[in-house]
Design a protein around this motif. Sequence first.
Motif, PDB file in Angstrom:
ATOM      1  N   TYR A 241      15.980   9.284   6.778  1.00  0.00           N
ATOM      2  CA  TYR A 241      17.330  10.159   6.370  1.00  0.00           C
ATOM      3  C   TYR A 241      16.896  11.807   6.811  1.00  0.00           C
ATOM      4  O   TYR A 241      15.682  12.207   6.689  1.00  0.00           O
ATOM      5  CB  TYR A 241      17.370  10.246   4.823  1.00  0.00           C
TER       6      TYR A 241
ATOM      7  N   GLU B 113      25.953  10.897  -1.099  1.00  0.00           N
ATOM      8  CA  GLU B 113      26.194  12.281  -1.043  1.00  0.00           C
ATOM      9  C   GLU B 113      26.499  12.855   0.444  1.00  0.00           C
ATOM     10  O   GLU B 113      27.524  13.613   0.556  1.00  0.00           O
ATOM     11  CB  GLU B 113      25.120  12.975  -1.625  1.00  0.00           C
TER      12      GLU B 113
ATOM     13  N   GLU C  70      17.679   5.754  -5.366  1.00  0.00           N
ATOM     14  CA  GLU C  70      17.674   7.110  -4.835  1.00  0.00           C
ATOM     15  C   GLU C  70      18.044   7.293  -3.527  1.00  0.00           C
ATOM     16  O   GLU C  70      18.920   8.229  -2.984  1.00  0.00           O
ATOM     17  CB  GLU C  70      16.189   7.644  -4.981  1.00  0.00           C
TER      18      GLU C  70
ATOM     19  N   TYR D 208      21.994   9.469   7.601  1.00  0.00           N
ATOM     20  CA  TYR D 208      21.226   8.365   7.561  1.00  0.00           C
ATOM     21  C   TYR D 208      21.098   7.783   9.034  1.00  0.00           C
ATOM     22  O   TYR D 208      21.698   8.130   9.799  1.00  0.00           O
ATOM     23  CB  TYR D 208      21.802   7.389   6.589  1.00  0.00           C
TER      24      TYR D 208
ATOM     25  N   LYS E 279      12.489  12.904  -1.272  1.00  0.00           N
ATOM     26  CA  LYS E 279      14.255  13.177  -0.731  1.00  0.00           C
ATOM     27  C   LYS E 279      14.286  14.463   0.336  1.00  0.00           C
ATOM     28  O   LYS E 279      14.123  15.854  -0.085  1.00  0.00           O
ATOM     29  CB  LYS E 279      15.108  13.487  -1.917  1.00  0.00           C
TER      30      LYS E 279
ATOM     31  N   GLU F 123      16.535  16.729   2.574  1.00  0.00           N
ATOM     32  CA  GLU F 123      17.918  17.167   2.805  1.00  0.00           C
ATOM     33  C   GLU F 123      18.068  17.749   4.013  1.00  0.00           C
ATOM     34  O   GLU F 123      16.997  18.809   4.318  1.00  0.00           O
ATOM     35  CB  GLU F 123      18.250  17.551   1.676  1.00  0.00           C
TER      36      GLU F 123
ATOM     37  N   LYS G  49      21.808   6.786  -3.441  1.00  0.00           N
ATOM     38  CA  LYS G  49      22.678   8.031  -3.849  1.00  0.00           C
ATOM     39  C   LYS G  49      22.532   9.284  -2.833  1.00  0.00           C
ATOM     40  O   LYS G  49      23.909   9.513  -2.700  1.00  0.00           O
ATOM     41  CB  LYS G  49      21.962   8.554  -4.996  1.00  0.00           C
ATOM     42  N   GLN G  50      21.463   9.357  -2.246  1.00  0.00           N
ATOM     43  CA  GLN G  50      21.718  10.460  -1.256  1.00  0.00           C
ATOM     44  C   GLN G  50      22.425  10.112   0.289  1.00  0.00           C
ATOM     45  O   GLN G  50      23.196  11.024   0.423  1.00  0.00           O
ATOM     46  CB  GLN G  50      20.168  10.491  -0.623  1.00  0.00           C
TER      47      GLN G  50
END
Length: 299
Positions: free
Chosen positions: A120, A276, A269, A281, A231, A233, A272-273
């Motif tokens: 991701y 969002e 997790e 991905y 995580k 982002e 969920k990401q």
Amino acid sequence: MKFLVYILAYPFLWLISKMPFPLFYFMSDCFYILLYRIVGYRKTTVRKNIKMTMPHLSEAEVLKIEKEFYKHLCDMFLEMIKTITISEKELKKRFTFTNLEIVIHAEQQNKSILLFCAHYANWEWMIILDQFIQHQGYAVYKKINNPYFDNLFRKIRSRFNTILIEMKEAIKIIRQNEMSKKHGIYAFISDQSPMIMHANYWQDFMGIEVPVFTGGEALCKKFDMIPMYLKVEYIKRGHYQATFVPLLSEGEKLKDIPNYEITHRFLQEVEKQIYESPSFYFWTHKRWKHQGKKPKNIK
């Protein structure tokens, strides 16, 4: 032949890595047109994956995610090349960590950390983590068939002191380190699909039951490591931030956690990401190719 391909490609890759960022991302935009609009690289797989996992989306929404994904895919591929020559200062500016204190606290417990990671945003640039930690950082990876490119990418990924270890060597190296009280942070990218014959656990992921890798959790329990999800982002073009998400609640002990629960929490997790911000991905993988193929002998 493999060496010829390498010596022809390397000067081109090096020149790309030296480009100033405005020109660099202009080249990425050109690659996007070639990859998406002309070649259509794995477009059928990407569209099928998005529709399969998010059936509530309209055609227009699917197309928007698809286009954004390919733009990011081109950026990420070139950013990996940029790592050949990017400076430590520049990478620290472009890949930041929001809560390093969690890692520092874990290091003070004299325990190793197993970092569950996903395909991701830009997972390649997390190699800068070694400039902020006391433990040695290790990245578990799958060897590239071309030995010359494999050596190149090992050098790229180890520029900031990360040590790369092949998947098949991971258990041996971790065991040696733990016996020597040499604690580390081990990064595993664990969200893709294992070979169905080797899968011993299936889980609902994005609404579809799929086989999942459980090796990270097994190592975590075997050597009593602290499990975390990194995580990553997307903030803006060429900029990312990473947050360490503990996979154990306050007071929980790893030995008391049921089998596969850590894996389950990690994938929750990731899921969920994705919901969002789905554009970041790695949709080109056939993550859901084993849908409906779960063997009867596996619960």
